[in-house]
Write a protein that holds these residues in place. Structure first.
Motif: not given
Length: 412
Positions: A245-268
Motif C-alpha cells: 500500500p502506497v504511503q506518504e509521510f509529512p516532513a514534520y512529526h508532532p513530537v519528534a519535529g522535522a525529520w529527513g526520512g520522507t523518502d522511506l516509502p520510495g526506498q521500500l
C-alpha cells in the motif's frame, strides 16, 4: 421526540471507513440522523454510501475574502486531483486564515513552511459547523487538524463527543487523547490501547474496547469467498502475492519535529521490486492512496495496480499472501484477514504500531533486512481467519446509544 442529529467528522482513507459503518447503522436503526463532514478525500466515500454530506466549501461565506485568497494561493502548491477545486480552496483558505489570526501573516507563513497542513487547527471553522448542524453528539477519529479542532470546538459549545481510535498509538499521541476535556468517551482497538490511554490519564470508564468498525467486513464469509474468486480470476494460484500500500509521510512529526526520512516509502518500494524481479512466482500488487488516479507502475513484469473502485480492499486482502508496509492501516487489516504482514521500520511513528506483539504482523525489520524477511515470510501459508469475531460496529453503536441516553436523562 425529534430524532437527534449526530455529526461525524472524518478525513479520507481509514478515517472515513471507520465512521461510515456506524453512521449507516445509526440511520438504519432510526436511533439518530447522521450528518458527515467529509474532509478532503472523504467526500467521495460519503456520497457513495448515500449519507448526508457537508464539506468545508459549505462554510466558506461571501465575507471570507482573505480565506479565499489564501486558499487559491496555497492550492497552487498542494493541488490534489481527487479533491474538487472549490473544496480545496475552502479547506486550505479557512484553515490558513485561522493560522494568520493566531500568528500574524508572517508567523503563519513560517508555520506552514515548516509543518505544512500539520500547522492547521481550524477550531473556528468547526465551531461554525457545529453551530449550524446543532448535533446532540460529535463523533470523530484520531487525526489532528480538523478532527482535533472538532473536539475542541465541541467542548467549547458543551456538545458531548466520542473519539474513535482506529489503530495502535504511542504514549505521545495517547497523552493528547487522554487530556481532560478532549473527548467524553473513546473507543479503541483493544485492551493494550486502553491501557496506554489510562496510564496517560484517561478515565478507565471512558475508554471502551470496541474494535474498529472498518474491520468488520474483513472476516465475513462473503469477503473470503470474493478473495478466493479474485485469486482464481487473476491466475494467482501457486504464486506468492505481495501487497504494497502506497504511503506518504509529512516532513514534520508532532513530537519528534522535522525529520529527513520522507523518502522511506520510495526506498521500500524499490527494495520490494528489486527482490521480486528475478522471482517468477512472485506477484507484487501496488495499491495507491485513496483518490490517487495518476499512479503509474514501473516497467516490470508481474506488477498489478490494485486501486480504485474495481479493487475493493476486503476481497484483495483475502486474496494476497503478504502485506508489506511501514505503518499503513492496510497492514492491520491484512493481518486480521489472514495475510502475513511485514512492518518496515525507520520513522518517528515506529513505536505506534507494535502489530507483531498482537499477532497482526510476522516481523518488524529495517530496509537492509527486508529481503531475507520477504524470502521467509512470503513462503508461509495464510493464517486461518475463519473464526467468529465480535462486530465493532455494534459495540460502538452501544456506546453511542448510552451517550444519547445519558444526555437526555441529564436534560430532563
Amino acid at each position: 421526540m425529534p430524532v437527534p442529529k449526530i455529526l461525524f467528522v472524518a478525513y479520507g482513507g481509514a478515517h472515513i471507513q471507520m465512521v461510515l459503518p456506524v453512521a449507516r447503522a445509526l440511520g438504519e436503526s432510526g436511533l439518530a440522523q447522521p450528518v458527515i463532514l467529509g474532509l478532503t478525500t472523504a467526500a467521495a466515500a460519503v456520497r457513495e454510501a448515500g449519507l448526508p454530506l457537508l464539506q468545508f466549501k459549505d462554510f466558506l461565506a461571501p465575507a471570507d475574502h482573505e480565506a479565499r485568497r489564501w486558499g487559491e494561493q496555497l492550492l497552487g502548491q498542494t493541488a490534489n486531483a481527487a479533491i474538487e477545486r472549490e473544496e480545496s480552496i475552502a479547506y486550505l483558505g479557512l484553515s490558513f486564515a485561522e493560522l494568520v489570526a493566531q500568528h500574524g501573516e508572517a508567523g503563519a507563513l513560517r508555520e506552514y513552511a515548516e509543518k505544512g497542513r500539520h500547522s492547521f487547527l481550524p477550531v473556528g471553522v468547526l465551531r461554525r459547523v457545529l453551530q449550524e448542524v446543532q448535533p446532540e453528539l460529535l463523533v470523530s477519529t484520531a487525526s489532528p487538524r480538523a478532527e482535533q479542532a472538532a473536539f475542541l470546538a465541541a467542548r467549547e459549545l458543551g456538545i458531548p463527543s466520542l473519539c474513535l481510535i482506529d489503530s495502535f498509538i504511542e504514549r505521545d499521541a495517547a497523552a493528547r487523547f487522554a487530556a481532560p476535556g478532549y473527548a467524553d468517551a473513546i473507543c479503541v482497538l483493544n485492551e493494550h490501547v486502553k491501557k496506554v490511554l489510562v496510564e496517560c490519564g484517561a478515565a478507565p470508564e471512558a475508554v471502551h474496547c470496541t474494535g474498529n468498525p472498518a474491520f468488520d467486513v474483513l472476516r465475513q464469509p462473503a469477503s473470503r469467498s470474493a478473495g478466493r474468486a479474485l485469486r482464481e480470476k487473476m491466475g494467482w494460484g501457486g504464486k506468492r502475492v505481495v501487497l504494497y500500500p502506497v504511503q506518504e509521510f509529512p516532513a514534520y512529526h508532532p513530537v519528534a519535529g522535522a525529520w529527513g526520512g520522507t523518502d522511506l516509502p520510495g526506498q521500500l518500494r524499490a527494495a520490494l521490486l528489486a527482490w521480486a524481479a528475478p522471482q517468477e512466482d512472485v506477484v507484487v500488487c501496488i495499491r495507491p492512496r485513496p483518490g490517487d488516479a495518476s499512479h503509474r507502475l514501473e516497467d516490470q513484469p508481474r506488477l498489478q495496480l490494485t486501486g480504485g473502485p474495481d479493487w475493493p480492499l476486503p476481497p484483495l486482502l483475502n486474496a494476497v499472501d503478504l502485506v508489506v508496509t511501514v505503518n499503513s492501516t492496510v497492514g492491520i487489516e491484512g493481518g486480521l484477514a489472514g495475510a502475513r504482514v511485514i512492518r518496515v521500520l525507520g520513522t518517528p511513528w515506529d513505536a505506534e504500531t507494535p502489530w507483531e506483539r498482537f499477532g497482526l504482523a510476522d516481523g518488524a525489520v529495517d530496509l537492509p533486512r527486508l529481503a531475507p524477511a520477504l524470502d521467509a515470510v512470503s513462503r508461509l501459508p495464510r493464517r486461518d481467519a475463519t473464526g467468529d469475531a465480535p462486530l465493532a460496529t455494534a459495540a460502538v453503536l452501544g456506546v453511542v446509544r448510552d451517550m444519547l441516553r445519558a444526555q437526555r436523562a441529564g436534560g430532563q
